[in-house]
Design a protein around this motif. Structure first.
Motif, PDB file in Angstrom:
ATOM      1  N   ILE A  54       0.823  -1.215   0.000  1.00 47.15           N
ATOM      2  CA  ILE A  54       0.000   0.000   0.000  1.00 47.15           C
ATOM      3  C   ILE A  54       0.862   1.272   0.000  1.00 47.15           C
ATOM      4  CG2 ILE A  54      -0.390   0.327   2.499  1.00 47.15           C
ATOM      5  CD1 ILE A  54      -3.155   0.120  -0.117  1.00 47.15           C
ATOM      6  N   MET A  55       2.002   1.204   0.678  1.00 44.77           N
ATOM      7  CA  MET A  55       2.890   2.368   0.693  1.00 44.77           C
ATOM      8  C   MET A  55       3.942   2.274  -0.423  1.00 44.77           C
ATOM      9  SD  MET A  55       3.290   5.251   1.992  1.00 44.77           S
ATOM     10  CE  MET A  55       2.484   5.563   3.558  1.00 44.77           C
ATOM     11  N   SER A  56       4.300   1.064  -0.829  1.00 40.00           N
ATOM     12  CA  SER A  56       5.346   0.894  -1.854  1.00 40.00           C
ATOM     13  C   SER A  56       4.983   1.630  -3.149  1.00 40.00           C
ATOM     14  CB  SER A  56       5.547  -0.587  -2.195  1.00 40.00           C
ATOM     15  OG  SER A  56       6.007  -1.302  -1.091  1.00 40.00           O
ATOM     16  N   GLY A  57       3.721   1.517  -3.563  1.00 40.32           N
ATOM     17  CA  GLY A  57       3.298   2.170  -4.814  1.00 40.32           C
ATOM     18  C   GLY A  57       3.485   3.675  -4.728  1.00 40.32           C
ATOM     19  N   ARG A  58       3.135   4.220  -3.591  1.00 38.12           N
ATOM     20  CA  ARG A  58       3.268   5.672  -3.403  1.00 38.12           C
ATOM     21  C   ARG A  58       4.749   6.074  -3.368  1.00 38.12           C
ATOM     22  NH1 ARG A  58      -1.661   4.172  -1.084  1.00 38.12           N
ATOM     23  NH2 ARG A  58      -3.282   5.743  -1.368  1.00 38.12           N
ATOM     24  N   LEU A  59       5.556   5.272  -2.691  1.00 37.83           N
ATOM     25  CA  LEU A  59       6.984   5.586  -2.602  1.00 37.83           C
ATOM     26  C   LEU A  59       7.626   5.520  -3.988  1.00 37.83           C
ATOM     27  CD1 LEU A  59       7.853   3.528   0.604  1.00 37.83           C
ATOM     28  CD2 LEU A  59       7.742   6.023   0.405  1.00 37.83           C
ATOM     29  N   SER A  60       7.209   4.533  -4.757  1.00 37.85           N
ATOM     30  CA  SER A  60       7.767   4.353  -6.094  1.00 37.85           C
ATOM     31  C   SER A  60       7.417   5.545  -6.995  1.00 37.85           C
ATOM     32  CB  SER A  60       7.251   3.030  -6.636  1.00 37.85           C
ATOM     33  OG  SER A  60       7.297   3.025  -7.993  1.00 37.85           O
ATOM     34  N   ALA A  61       6.184   6.046  -6.870  1.00 39.08           N
ATOM     35  CA  ALA A  61       5.794   7.219  -7.656  1.00 39.08           C
ATOM     36  C   ALA A  61       6.665   8.426  -7.294  1.00 39.08           C
ATOM     37  CB  ALA A  61       4.322   7.541  -7.426  1.00 39.08           C
ATOM     38  N   LEU A  62       6.981   8.549  -5.999  1.00 36.44           N
ATOM     39  CA  LEU A  62       7.791   9.693  -5.558  1.00 36.44           C
ATOM     40  C   LEU A  62       9.265   9.533  -5.949  1.00 36.44           C
ATOM     41  CD1 LEU A  62       6.182  10.085  -2.031  1.00 36.44           C
ATOM     42  CD2 LEU A  62       6.097  11.804  -3.846  1.00 36.44           C
TER      43      LEU A  62
END
Ligand SMILES: C[S@@+](CC[C@H](N)C(=O)[O-])C[C@H]1O[C@@H](n2cnc3c(N)ncnc32)[C@H](O)[C@@H]1O
Length: 210
Positions: A54-62
């Motif tokens: 759930i957080m990995s996708g957001r971190l990857s976008a950043l």
């Protein structure tokens, strides 16, 4: 490593997102939290206890194309759910207490919604410090405060019923002992955020936060 805890999370993997991340409001709060993690394009980041990512996708976008996110969890079932989302992240099945990475590999270590579950927290902090580059930052966060979390875990029963965030005093002392300087600490209703920077041997002071 706790095999009981591992199978507890394996058993929840299929229904995890449906249980916890169905609401738009929660997802908006996650977006807002991700922005506060100070991730820059090109960063190498480990999402420790990534669950379904759930957080990995957001971190990857950043972190962008030049960056790299490593989604780490000891539950294969959780990792399978994360993989199913085709996130731009590398899956690593590992125990957070003993990470398969060389020293100073990461710019950020992010532990979202999993720190209470680690059996030997000082050891995980030392391991996080080892894999962080000098001046790299560790983030521990939740969308609940420590008291609310304790209540949730107590009510869940089973393998996680006694899992807690350490007291503020214990946490800050353990961080300093592991080689961190605390940058930010919030523990309030609906929110927990701790950011700490790896330092180079200069003794840090925790008085301002105690
Ligand atoms: C409460 S879940 C949170 C998952 C995800 N971060 C999220 O917010 O949806 C905690 C996760 O930490 C993982 N975990 C617990 N202890 C671990 C350990 N010692 N090493 C690696 N992963 C661990 C569990 O398998 C589980 O996926």
């Amino acid at each position: 490593m706790s095999a009981e805890k591992q199978s507890f999370f394996d058993g929840l993997a299929c229904s995890w997102d449906e249980r916890f991340y169905r609401d738009d409001e929660v997802n908006l709060r996650l977006d807002a939290l991700a922005v506060r993690l100070d991730v820059k394009p090109g960063f190498r980041i480990i999402d420790l206890g990534c669950g379904t990512g759930i957080m990995s996708g957001r971190l990857s976008a950043l972190a962008g194309e030049e960056g790299r996110v490593f989604s780490c969890d000891f539950s294969m079932k959780m990792l399978e759910m994360a993989k199913g989302k085709s996130l731009n992240a590398v899956s690593i099945c590992s125990d957070a207490h003993c990470l398969p990475f060389k020293d100073k590999f990461f710019d950020r270590v992010v532990s979202f919604s999993c720190f209470p579950h680690f059996d030997d927290k000082p050891r995980v902090l030392k391991e996080a410090n080892r894999v962080l580059r000098d001046e790299g930052v560790l983030v521990i966060s939740h969308l609940l405060g420590s008291r609310e979390l304790a209540k949730v875990h107590r009510e869940v029963k089973g393998a996680v019923s006694t899992d807690r965030l350490p007291s503020k005093k214990t946490m800050l002392r353990s961080l300093v002992k592991a080689g961190f300087r605390v940058l930010e600490f919030h523990d309030e209703k609906g929110f927990y955020l701790l950011r700490a920077r790896k330092h180079n041997g200069v003794k840090s002071c925790i008085r301002a936060f105690s």
